[in-house]
Design a protein around this motif. Structure first.
Motif, PDB file in Angstrom:
ATOM      1  N   PHE A  54      76.387  99.828  56.329  1.00  0.00           N
ATOM      2  CA  PHE A  54      77.362 100.808  56.797  1.00  0.00           C
ATOM      3  C   PHE A  54      77.196 102.112  56.030  1.00  0.00           C
ATOM      4  O   PHE A  54      76.756 102.116  54.878  1.00  0.00           O
ATOM      5  N   HIS A  55      77.606 103.213  56.681  1.00  0.00           N
ATOM      6  CA  HIS A  55      77.494 104.543  56.079  1.00  0.00           C
ATOM      7  C   HIS A  55      78.851 105.243  56.124  1.00  0.00           C
ATOM      8  O   HIS A  55      79.614 105.098  57.084  1.00  0.00           O
ATOM      9  N   SER A  56      79.139 106.010  55.067  1.00  0.00           N
ATOM     10  CA  SER A  56      80.367 106.794  55.018  1.00  0.00           C
ATOM     11  C   SER A  56      80.126 108.071  54.222  1.00  0.00           C
ATOM     12  O   SER A  56      79.238 108.137  53.370  1.00  0.00           O
ATOM     13  N   LYS A  57      80.944 109.075  54.500  1.00  0.00           N
ATOM     14  CA  LYS A  57      80.945 110.319  53.727  1.00  0.00           C
ATOM     15  C   LYS A  57      82.116 110.384  52.755  1.00  0.00           C
ATOM     16  O   LYS A  57      82.154 111.265  51.900  1.00  0.00           O
ATOM     17  N   ASP A  58      83.077 109.438  52.914  1.00  0.00           N
ATOM     18  CA  ASP A  58      84.327 109.593  52.159  1.00  0.00           C
ATOM     19  C   ASP A  58      84.958 108.278  51.706  1.00  0.00           C
ATOM     20  O   ASP A  58      86.079 108.289  51.180  1.00  0.00           O
ATOM     21  N   LEU A  90      86.530  96.431  56.026  1.00  0.00           N
ATOM     22  CA  LEU A  90      85.745  95.691  57.009  1.00  0.00           C
ATOM     23  C   LEU A  90      86.409  94.349  57.216  1.00  0.00           C
ATOM     24  O   LEU A  90      86.383  93.480  56.336  1.00  0.00           O
ATOM     25  N   GLN A  91      87.045  94.162  58.363  1.00  0.00           N
ATOM     26  CA  GLN A  91      87.726  92.910  58.680  1.00  0.00           C
ATOM     27  C   GLN A  91      86.747  91.923  59.299  1.00  0.00           C
ATOM     28  O   GLN A  91      85.761  92.301  59.924  1.00  0.00           O
ATOM     29  N   GLY A  92      87.050  90.638  59.135  1.00  0.00           N
ATOM     30  CA  GLY A  92      86.146  89.616  59.638  1.00  0.00           C
ATOM     31  C   GLY A  92      85.092  89.285  58.594  1.00  0.00           C
ATOM     32  O   GLY A  92      85.164  89.708  57.437  1.00  0.00           O
ATOM     33  N   VAL A 138      86.385 106.161  53.412  1.00  0.00           N
ATOM     34  CA  VAL A 138      87.452 105.784  54.341  1.00  0.00           C
ATOM     35  C   VAL A 138      86.877 105.481  55.721  1.00  0.00           C
ATOM     36  O   VAL A 138      87.178 104.449  56.331  1.00  0.00           O
ATOM     37  N   ASN A 139      86.063 106.378  56.232  1.00  0.00           N
ATOM     38  CA  ASN A 139      85.531 106.285  57.592  1.00  0.00           C
ATOM     39  C   ASN A 139      84.080 105.810  57.538  1.00  0.00           C
ATOM     40  O   ASN A 139      83.216 106.477  56.963  1.00  0.00           O
ATOM     41  N   TRP A 140      83.822 104.674  58.172  1.00  0.00           N
ATOM     42  CA  TRP A 140      82.521 104.027  58.089  1.00  0.00           C
ATOM     43  C   TRP A 140      81.874 103.907  59.465  1.00  0.00           C
ATOM     44  O   TRP A 140      82.560 103.672  60.467  1.00  0.00           O
ATOM     45  N   THR A 141      80.562 104.057  59.511  1.00  0.00           N
ATOM     46  CA  THR A 141      79.800 103.795  60.736  1.00  0.00           C
ATOM     47  C   THR A 141      78.862 102.625  60.491  1.00  0.00           C
ATOM     48  O   THR A 141      78.305 102.462  59.398  1.00  0.00           O
ATOM     49  N   ASP A 142      78.693 101.820  61.515  1.00  0.00           N
ATOM     50  CA  ASP A 142      77.862 100.621  61.471  1.00  0.00           C
ATOM     51  C   ASP A 142      76.423 101.015  61.817  1.00  0.00           C
ATOM     52  O   ASP A 142      76.158 101.535  62.901  1.00  0.00           O
ATOM     53  N   PHE A 160      83.920 102.729  62.523  1.00  0.00           N
ATOM     54  CA  PHE A 160      84.301 101.319  62.531  1.00  0.00           C
ATOM     55  C   PHE A 160      85.824 101.200  62.438  1.00  0.00           C
ATOM     56  O   PHE A 160      86.454 101.868  61.621  1.00  0.00           O
ATOM     57  N   PRO A 161      86.438 100.341  63.272  1.00  0.00           N
ATOM     58  CA  PRO A 161      87.906 100.248  63.260  1.00  0.00           C
ATOM     59  C   PRO A 161      88.415  99.297  62.191  1.00  0.00           C
ATOM     60  O   PRO A 161      87.702  98.401  61.733  1.00  0.00           O
ATOM     61  N   ASN A 162      89.666  99.499  61.779  1.00  0.00           N
ATOM     62  CA  ASN A 162      90.379  98.468  61.034  1.00  0.00           C
ATOM     63  C   ASN A 162      91.863  98.582  61.349  1.00  0.00           C
ATOM     64  O   ASN A 162      92.276  99.415  62.145  1.00  0.00           O
ATOM     65  N   GLY A 163      92.664  97.689  60.767  1.00  0.00           N
ATOM     66  CA  GLY A 163      94.045  97.565  61.214  1.00  0.00           C
ATOM     67  C   GLY A 163      94.076  96.825  62.539  1.00  0.00           C
ATOM     68  O   GLY A 163      93.194  96.031  62.854  1.00  0.00           O
ATOM     69  N   ASN A 164      95.111  97.060  63.335  1.00  0.00           N
ATOM     70  CA  ASN A 164      95.153  96.515  64.694  1.00  0.00           C
ATOM     71  C   ASN A 164      94.427  97.468  65.632  1.00  0.00           C
ATOM     72  O   ASN A 164      94.615  98.683  65.561  1.00  0.00           O
ATOM     73  N   PHE A 165      93.593  96.933  66.496  1.00  0.00           N
ATOM     74  CA  PHE A 165      92.849  97.783  67.427  1.00  0.00           C
ATOM     75  C   PHE A 165      92.444  96.970  68.642  1.00  0.00           C
ATOM     76  O   PHE A 165      92.485  95.737  68.647  1.00  0.00           O
TER      77      PHE A 165
END
Length: 580
Positions: free
Chosen positions: A99-103, A67-69, A105-109, A389-394
């Motif tokens: 936030f929620h995730s199954k793994d 989670l950036q920012g 790695v991949n998160w939803t807000d 939710f994105p991370n890295g450059n987007f």
């Protein structure tokens, strides 16, 4: 960053923790103007940090921070295959993003836990007040999630909220009868017995030095949701080694593994000396013995001028991952080229080796890298795609056409819904009679700065009616440190101006008279410490206003406090800036 301002702010926070009077929502909402407010459309945020360009992902990798920012003080829990993570939000609204995730790695807000302004109302507080350092724990005994946090507004103090399903919202806050900060709840005996651990001041008259704190534990009454009076006990005094005068032992979390109890805490203060330490006991009420290999996570031992620096690592929580291996989430910072922290404290992740007696963050005692391996069995990194939710450059594009506004758009000291409305042309903001420098809810729709190199642009349809009217873009660290780039009036003429506010004192960097014939395009670009503000009257040709200005006032190094920089769509009917 110097530690003293943080300690001072925290001391003031604690001093006034229970002194705020609860106010009704009706009494605290600013008055709205009747006149038509600005309409914003086609917002484009683009992050372009070199660290991600120079470190492309392999198929089995993902980026950390996840989670950036400004998403600090992470806490995490698990129910079956579902992971839920919460972070601090201070006076941002709604409170406590989840936030929620199954793994992992991949998160939803999922928005904010505290989204009812009649129950959580940070209306008259500085941006670094509100709520911070939450804990989240799932109890299998009653199939219930608990979120516990300290609220520095509305006379709330330490509160706990519950839900059977974080996807469907949370219950009302329950006030808890103890002081201090950073609470976390732990369940023992398969969830039938509860304990709360938290940071507190030493007993009266026993404070040995500035920054001397203790960790306390209470027994918790699950039936009545309250701590049991008289059960409190100090289980850590000062930190790992009191003779070395450790500062700010805080953010405690209790775990049980192989029949023993582990207490993990942050130590050293949120700054360059930050670390994570761990203790062990045969009872949740101690005595707790520190590990011989503390700290188990820190970045404090390395050269200050190291490349791609990540710093301030600590304030962590552990969870068992989908591959049956432990992982830790923690806060850290990525300073810019001037070693300033503009993006705030972010949520990082590392695998944790708990094959021995004590857990150790893998590669947590060497300079942190931007990538880590995905848990075994996780086959796809979906960040930034399909609602994740994105991370890295987007690039994030917002046309305000969706029925549901992205949760990354937030209010400050009050709900965004109090001043926004979606029209056929875009998002309309009805201005409050509130200046950005006031500690009141502002009519500004905020987005966290998530990169050191970024651009943020929007089209604005707006014709101010008077000198009191102003709308545009704001870059804000707090109410006393910010940039306002907006359109206003001077007499009968329309101007665009750039204002810098430092220590509450405002100065016009530049202004120019413009003639508005159609919507304008406004843009802010940053490359490290250099920020540039530009406008376009025709949508394609941009004019810079004010040259290149320093982002120093958007850093916690200069502005203090606990938050990261925010960039927002701003409107006010209480402008006090005079175009020149």
């Amino acid at each position: 960053m110097k530690q003293k301002p943080i300690f001072f702010l925290l001391s003031i926070s604690l001093l006034f923790l229970f002194s705020f009077n609860e106010a009704t929502v009706k009494d605290t909402l600013p008055k709205k103007k009747i006149e038509r407010g600005p309409i914003f459309s086609n917002v484009v945020y683009q992050g372009d940090d070199d660290i991600y360009k120079n470190n492309p992902l392999k198929p089995d990798e993902f980026y950390s921070p996840v989670l950036q920012g400004c998403y600090p003080d992470p806490a995490i829990t698990r129910k079956g295959d579902d992971y839920y993570m919460v972070c601090s939000s201070f006076a941002m609204f709604p409170g406590v993003p989840v936030f929620h995730s199954k793994d992992l790695v991949n998160w939803t807000d999922l928005g904010g836990v505290l989204n009812n302004v009649s129950e959580f109302n940070p209306h008259n507080t500085g941006i670094s007040q509100g709520v911070y350092a939450p804990g989240i724990t799932y109890n299998p005994h009653n199939d219930t999630f608990y979120m516990i946090v300290t609220a520095f507004s509305g006379g709330l103090g330490n509160i706990i909220v519950k839900t059977k399903d974080p996807m469907k919202g949370w219950g009302s806050p329950v006030k808890l009868a103890f002081e201090g900060i950073d609470p976390c709840i732990f369940f023992d005996d398969n969830g039938k017995k509860g304990y709360i651990v938290h940071n507190d001041a030493p007993d009266k008259g026993k404070e040995l030095y500035q920054g001397h704190r203790v960790i306390k534990v209470w027994e918790y009454d699950l039936e009545n949701d309250k701590v049991i009076p008289g059960t409190d006990k100090i289980i850590v005094d000062g930190g790992v080694d009191l003779s070395k005068k450790p500062i700010w032992i805080e953010a405690p979390h209790l775990y049980k593994k192989d029949g023993r109890y582990y207490l993990m805490c942050a130590e050293g203060g949120t700054g360059g000396n930050h670390s994570e330490v761990i203790f062990v006991s045969d009872s949740p009420k101690g005595p707790f013995k520190p590990a011989s290999n503390n700290p188990i996570l820190t970045q404090r031992y390395f050269p200050k001028d190291r490349a791609d620096k990540v710093d301030w690592a600590g304030h962590a929580d552990l969870v068992l991952g989908p591959d049956n291996k432990y992982y830790g989430v923690f806060l850290g910072v990525r300073p810019n080229d001037k070693d300033r922290v503009n993006t705030g404290r972010e949520t990082f992740m590392l695998p944790v080796d708990w094959s021995g007696v004590f857990p150790v963050f893998e590669n947590g005692l060497v300079p942190l890298e931007p990538k880590i391996k995905m848990p075994e069995g996780v086959t796809e990194n979906k960040t930034g795609k399909g609602g994740f939710f994105p991370n890295g450059n987007f690039t994030f594009t917002e046309n305000f056409t969706s029925e549901k506004l992205d949760y990354r758009w937030i209010g400050l000291r009050g709900p965004r819904e109090n001043f926004i409305s979606v029209t056929k042309k875009g998002l309309q903001i009805t201005p409050f009679e509130v200046n950005i420098k006031e500690v009141k809810p502002t009519s500004t729709l905020f987005y966290r700065q998530m990169h050191n190199t970024f651009s943020f642009a929007t089209t604005i349809d707006y014709k101010p009616a008077s000198e009191k009217d102003l709308a545009g873009i704001v870059c804000l660290q707090n109410e006393r440190f910010n940039y306002v780039f907006g359109i206003t009036k001077k007499g009968k003429d329309t101007y665009i101006l750039l204002e810098r506010t430092e220590k509450g004192q405002s100065k016009i960097i530049a202004s120019t008279k413009i003639e508005i014939k159609k919507p304008l395009r406004l843009q802010v670009k940053a490359k490290g410490d250099n920020y540039e503000f530009s406008y376009s009257l025709n949508g394609t040709d941009f004019e810079n206003l004010g040259g290149s200005v320093s982002g120093d006032i958007l850093s916690t190094n200069v502005a203090g406090g606990f938050t990261g920089a925010l960039v927002g769509l701003h409107a006010t009917a209480a402008n006090d800036t005079k175009a020149e």
